[in-house]
Design a protein around this motif. Structure first.
Motif: not given
Length: 276
Positions: A87-113
Motif C-alpha cells: 500500500e505504501i510502495l504502490d502509492d507513487h503519487a504520494e511517494l513523488r511528494k518526497t524531495p528529488k533524489g530520494s529513495l522514493a523517487h528512485a524506487y518509482c523510477d525503477f518500478m515505472e520503467s
C-alpha cells in the motif's frame, strides 16, 4: 531449541501469535527444489516457482529470526506503522511528494520503467494458493517479499539475468536460506555457460553481492516509510551498501565482447552457448 509448538504459545503485545498452530509444518525436499529450479530455467517469468523452491528448502534459522524481530520493540513498532508495504510502495503519487533524489523517487523510477508494482509481486506469490494465517510468520514473510524491488534500487543490481542472481545472493547475506543459494549460484553458473569464453567475473559478482548483504543491516527490519523520504545515496551509506563494482565490470566486459547483458536469456533459445 524452540519447537514449532512452543512458537504457537508466544504472542506479541497485541496478542498476535508468533506461529499459528494451524500453519503447516515446513517439509524439506531438495529433489522438489531441484525439480522446480529446472522448471524455472525453462520459464523464468514464472516467479511462483521461486516461492516453491523457497518452500522446499526451509531455513532452520527462519523461526528464530521471526521471533526475535517480531517480538522486539522495533518489530512491534513497524507492525503498527507499516502493516502492509504494498500500500505504501504502490502509492507513487504520494511517494513523488518526497524531495528529488530520494529513495522514493528512485524506487518509482525503477518500478515505472520496468512496468512493475508491489501488488504484482503479491499476486505472483498468491498463485500458489497458500492459506494465510494471522501470525508473525505471515507478516515477516510478506515484508521480506515486498522489499525485493527495494533491494534492486539500493544495490544497483538491475533486472537482467546477473542482476537477479546478485539480488538473491544479497538477500541470502541478509537472511540466509538454501533457496537463495540454489537459485543464485546455479543461476550464475548457467549464465557462465551461456556466455562461454567470456572474461566477465560472474561468480565474483554474486560473491560480492552475498558479502554486501551480509555486511548490511537487514532492510526488512528498517522503517521503510522513513527511508523512502531520504536521499538514496544517504540511505546506501547508512546501510553500508557500496557500488556493485564486480557486477558493473561484468556489464562493461560483456559490452566490449559484443554481448548485451539484458539479452543473455535470449541465447538459451539456441542449442549452443553464446561465445564471447
Amino acid at each position: 531449541m524452540t519447537n514449532h509448538a512452543q512458537y504457537s504459545q508466544m504472542h506479541a503485545s497485541d496478542g498476535t501469535v508468533v506461529r499459528h498452530p494451524d500453519r503447516p509444518q515446513p517439509r524439506y525436499s531438495l529433489p522438489r527444489a531441484i525439480k522446480n529450479f529446472g522448471l524455472l530455467m525453462k520459464d523464468k517469468e514464472d516467479t511462483s516457482l521461486v516461492f516453491k523452491i523457497y518452500e522446499s528448502l526451509p531455513s532452520r534459522n527462519f523461526m528464530p529470526r521471526v521471533k526475535e524481530f517480531g517480538l522486539s520493540e522495533r518489530g512491534e513498532f513497524l507492525r503498527r506503522t507499516e502493516p502492509s508495504l504494498p500500500e505504501i510502495l504502490d502509492d507513487h503519487a504520494e511517494l513523488r511528494k518526497t524531495p528529488k533524489g530520494s529513495l522514493a523517487h528512485a524506487y518509482c523510477d525503477f518500478m515505472e520503467s520496468e512496468g512493475l508494482s508491489a501488488a504484482g509481486l503479491v499476486a505472483e506469490s498468491e498463485r500458489l494458493g497458500r492459506n494465510k494465517y494471522d501470525d508473525l510468520v505471515q507478516w515477516y514473510s510478506e515484508r521480506s517479499r515486498d522489499t525485493h524491488d527495494l533491494f534492486h534500487v539500493l544495490t544497483g543490481y538491475g533486472r537482467d539475468a546477473l542482476g537477479e542472481q546478485c539480488v538473491l545472493l544479497f538477500t541470502h547475506g541478509q537472511s540466509p536460506s538454501q533457496g537463495h543459494l540454489l537459485i543464485g549460484y546455479a543461476g550464475a553458473a548457467n549464465i557462465k555457460k551461456m556466455v562461454w569464453g567470456s572474461k566477465a567475473p560472474v561468480m565474483g559478482a554474486v560473491r560480492q553481492a552475498k558479502a554486501t548483504g551480509r555486511g548490511a543491516p537487514a532492510l526488512l527490519e528498517q522503517p521503510i516509510r522513513e527511508l523512502l523520504k531520504q536521499p538514496v545515496d544517504e540511505v546506501r551509506r547508512a546501510l553500508n551498501i557500496p557500488q556493485p563494482t564486480m557486477y558493473n565490470e561484468c556489464h562493461r566486459i560483456w559490452r566490449e565482447e559484443g554481448i548485451d547483458p539484458y539479452n543473455l536469456l535470449a541465447s538459451e533459445s539456441s542449442s549452443e552457448p553464446v561465445a564471447a
